[in-house]
Every structure is written in structure tokens, then in C-alpha cells.
Motif scaffolding. Structure first.
Motif, short mmCIF file in Angstrom:
data_model
loop_
_atom_site.label_atom_id
_atom_site.label_comp_id
_atom_site.label_asym_id
_atom_site.label_seq_id
_atom_site.Cartn_x
_atom_site.Cartn_y
_atom_site.Cartn_z
N ASP A 208 6.58 -3.13 -8.21
CA ASP A 208 7.71 -2.40 -7.63
C ASP A 208 7.44 -1.90 -6.21
OD1 ASP A 208 9.45 -2.72 -9.81
OD2 ASP A 208 8.46 -1.09 -10.89
N HIS A 209 6.65 -2.66 -5.44
CA HIS A 209 6.31 -2.25 -4.07
C HIS A 209 7.55 -2.09 -3.19
CE1 HIS A 209 2.56 -3.76 -5.62
NE2 HIS A 209 2.97 -4.99 -5.56
N LYS A 210 8.48 -3.01 -3.31
CA LYS A 210 9.69 -2.95 -2.48
C LYS A 210 10.49 -1.70 -2.78
CE LYS A 210 10.23 -7.87 -1.89
NZ LYS A 210 11.01 -9.05 -2.18
N ILE A 211 10.58 -1.34 -4.03
CA ILE A 211 11.35 -0.15 -4.41
C ILE A 211 10.66 1.10 -3.89
CG2 ILE A 211 12.18 1.25 -6.35
CD1 ILE A 211 12.52 -1.46 -7.86
N TYR A 212 9.37 1.15 -4.03
CA TYR A 212 8.59 2.31 -3.56
C TYR A 212 8.79 2.55 -2.07
CZ TYR A 212 4.66 5.45 -2.93
OH TYR A 212 3.88 6.53 -2.63
N LYS A 213 8.97 1.45 -1.30
CA LYS A 213 9.06 1.54 0.15
C LYS A 213 10.50 1.59 0.68
CE LYS A 213 4.74 -0.94 0.78
NZ LYS A 213 4.12 -2.16 1.28
N SER A 214 11.50 1.39 -0.16
CA SER A 214 12.88 1.26 0.30
C SER A 214 13.77 2.40 -0.22
CB SER A 214 13.46 -0.08 -0.17
OG SER A 214 14.86 -0.12 0.04
N ASP A 215 14.26 3.21 0.69
CA ASP A 215 15.20 4.26 0.29
C ASP A 215 16.48 3.67 -0.29
OD1 ASP A 215 13.47 6.30 0.98
OD2 ASP A 215 14.30 6.53 2.99
N ASP A 216 16.91 2.53 0.24
CA ASP A 216 18.13 1.89 -0.29
C ASP A 216 17.95 1.47 -1.75
OD1 ASP A 216 19.47 2.20 2.12
OD2 ASP A 216 18.89 0.21 2.85
N LEU A 217 16.79 0.93 -2.08
CA LEU A 217 16.54 0.56 -3.47
C LEU A 217 16.36 1.80 -4.34
CD1 LEU A 217 14.22 -2.55 -3.14
CD2 LEU A 217 16.33 -2.43 -4.44
N LYS A 218 15.65 2.80 -3.83
CA LYS A 218 15.47 4.04 -4.60
C LYS A 218 16.81 4.68 -4.92
CE LYS A 218 11.12 5.37 -2.56
NZ LYS A 218 10.50 6.38 -1.69
N ASP A 219 17.78 4.54 -4.02
CA ASP A 219 19.10 5.14 -4.23
C ASP A 219 19.85 4.52 -5.41
OD1 ASP A 219 18.74 6.94 -2.18
OD2 ASP A 219 19.92 5.79 -0.72
N GLY B 19 9.18 -0.10 -15.29
CA GLY B 19 8.47 -0.88 -14.28
C GLY B 19 8.83 -2.33 -14.17
N ASP B 20 8.41 -2.88 -13.03
CA ASP B 20 8.54 -4.30 -12.68
C ASP B 20 9.99 -4.78 -12.69
OD1 ASP B 20 5.83 -4.18 -12.41
OD2 ASP B 20 5.37 -5.66 -13.95
N VAL B 21 10.77 -4.21 -11.80
CA VAL B 21 12.20 -4.51 -11.74
C VAL B 21 12.47 -5.86 -11.08
CG1 VAL B 21 14.41 -3.78 -10.75
CG2 VAL B 21 12.86 -2.10 -11.75
N THR B 22 11.88 -6.11 -9.92
CA THR B 22 12.34 -7.26 -9.15
C THR B 22 11.27 -7.92 -8.31
OG1 THR B 22 14.07 -8.00 -7.62
CG2 THR B 22 13.04 -5.87 -7.15
N SER C 295 14.85 -9.98 -2.94
CA SER C 295 15.07 -9.23 -1.71
C SER C 295 15.75 -7.90 -2.03
CB SER C 295 15.96 -10.04 -0.76
OG SER C 295 17.29 -10.09 -1.27
N THR C 296 15.66 -7.00 -1.10
CA THR C 296 16.32 -5.70 -1.26
C THR C 296 17.81 -5.88 -1.50
OG1 THR C 296 14.66 -4.59 0.10
CG2 THR C 296 16.81 -3.50 -0.09
N GLU C 297 18.44 -6.71 -0.70
CA GLU C 297 19.89 -6.91 -0.81
C GLU C 297 20.29 -7.53 -2.15
OE1 GLU C 297 17.97 -8.08 1.81
OE2 GLU C 297 18.47 -6.37 3.11
N ASP C 298 19.59 -8.57 -2.56
CA ASP C 298 19.91 -9.22 -3.84
C ASP C 298 19.69 -8.27 -5.01
OD1 ASP C 298 20.58 -11.58 -2.57
OD2 ASP C 298 18.67 -12.58 -3.00
N THR C 299 18.61 -7.51 -4.95
CA THR C 299 18.30 -6.57 -6.03
C THR C 299 19.34 -5.47 -6.13
OG1 THR C 299 15.94 -7.06 -5.83
CG2 THR C 299 16.55 -5.01 -6.96
N ILE C 300 19.73 -4.91 -5.00
CA ILE C 300 20.76 -3.86 -5.00
C ILE C 300 22.05 -4.41 -5.59
CG2 ILE C 300 22.26 -2.47 -3.51
CD1 ILE C 300 19.76 -2.04 -1.72
N ALA C 301 22.41 -5.63 -5.22
CA ALA C 301 23.65 -6.23 -5.74
C ALA C 301 23.62 -6.32 -7.26
CB ALA C 301 23.86 -7.60 -5.11
#
Length: 150
Positions: free
Chosen positions: A88-99, A59-62, A65-71
Motif C-alpha cells: 500500500d505504498h501509493k496509498i500511504y503517500k497519496s492524500d487523494d487515495l487516503k481520502d 491491506g494490499d488494496v492496489t 495507478s492512483t487515478e484507476d484505484t480512486i475510480a
């Protein structure tokens, strides 16, 4: 699937891009600013984690932003699995982050072996008082408390 203790890692509360983490956690964070902290974090992670390692982040990764976190996540060694935390709200809502993860869940149990012994590991972001097979030696791993239980 049984995991091997030599190639399985656990961590939690990365708090990537958390603006105040350098102020509040100087004992666990290096760098003079966020860019340097992230650079050092990735370097230290990759010095300890190999590409074939299984990594469970509890838990509690980031906070980024989605882009910065993926990078950042794409630069980390290991096969990442996430047990979601309260930030981890952003991850829960973002397929790109989940990937970026092989698994995203709220709770997870695995079997781990060191070759001679087998262990059940129960994972959740939060500490819990009782867990599956606790009376039979199962281990509960969690994050959230930052070293201060309660």
C-alpha cells in the motif's frame, strides 16, 4: 464506538490491478482480463456490501495507478477503512487515495457487538503471535497470508 456484526465487514488483499492475479488466483478471481475482473469484483462487492456498512480492508488494496484505484474505490459500497499492508505504498503517500477511506492506519482495534455479546477485534495486515487482550477473548484479524499461514 461499537460496531454491529450485521453491518461490519472485513476483507484483505484486494490486489486491484495486479497483473498476475488472474494467473495466480483463478480460484478467487473471475474474468478473462483486468477490465472484466474489476467489473466483476465491483459487482460482487456491491451485491454483498451495503452503502451504510463499515468495511475494514486489512491491506494490499492496489497495484494500479492512483487515478484507476480512486475510480474503483468510489464505486464500492460501504464506509471504507484501511489497515495498511506491504503493497500500500501509493496509498500511504497519496492524500487523494487516503481520502477514499475514513481511516488509514497500520493497526486498529474496535469493539463489535451482535446485540447479545461484545467482542474486541484487533486488526493488522500481518498475522501476529500475540495481541492486546488475546487472553481475554480478543480476536485478531489479518490479511497477507492468502490462506497460507507462515
Amino acid at each position: 464506538m461499537k460496531y454491529n456484526t450485521k453491518t461490519t465487514r472485513w476483507t484483505s488483499d484486494l490486489h486491484l490491478f495486479h497483473k498476475n492475479i488472474l494467473k495466480f488466483n483463478r480460484d478467487t478471481r473471475d474474468g478473462v482480463d483486468m477490465d472484466e475482473m474489476i467489473r466483476i469484483f465491483v459487482k460482487n462487492w456491491n451485491a454483498e456490501v451495503f452503502p451504510q456498512d463499515d468495511v475494514f480492508i486489512l491491506g494490499d488494496v492496489t497495484f494500479g495507478s492512483t487515478e484507476d484505484t480512486i475510480a474503483v474505490l468510489k464505486r464500492l459500497n460501504g464506509r471504507l477503512r484501511l489497515v495498511l499492508g506491504n503493497h500500500d505504498h501509493k496509498i500511504y503517500k497519496s492524500d487523494d487515495l487516503k481520502d477514499c477511506f475514513e481511516l488509514v492506519t497500520n493497526y486498529h482495534e474496535i469493539e463489535v457487538t451482535d446485540g447479545a455479546n461484545e467482542y474486541r477485534v484487533v486488526m493488522m495486515h500481518y498475522p501476529i503471535e500475540s495481541w492486546n487482550r488475546a487472553h481475554y477473548g480478543a480476536i485478531h484479524l489479518h490479511g497477507h497470508t492468502h490462506g497460507h499461514y507462515g
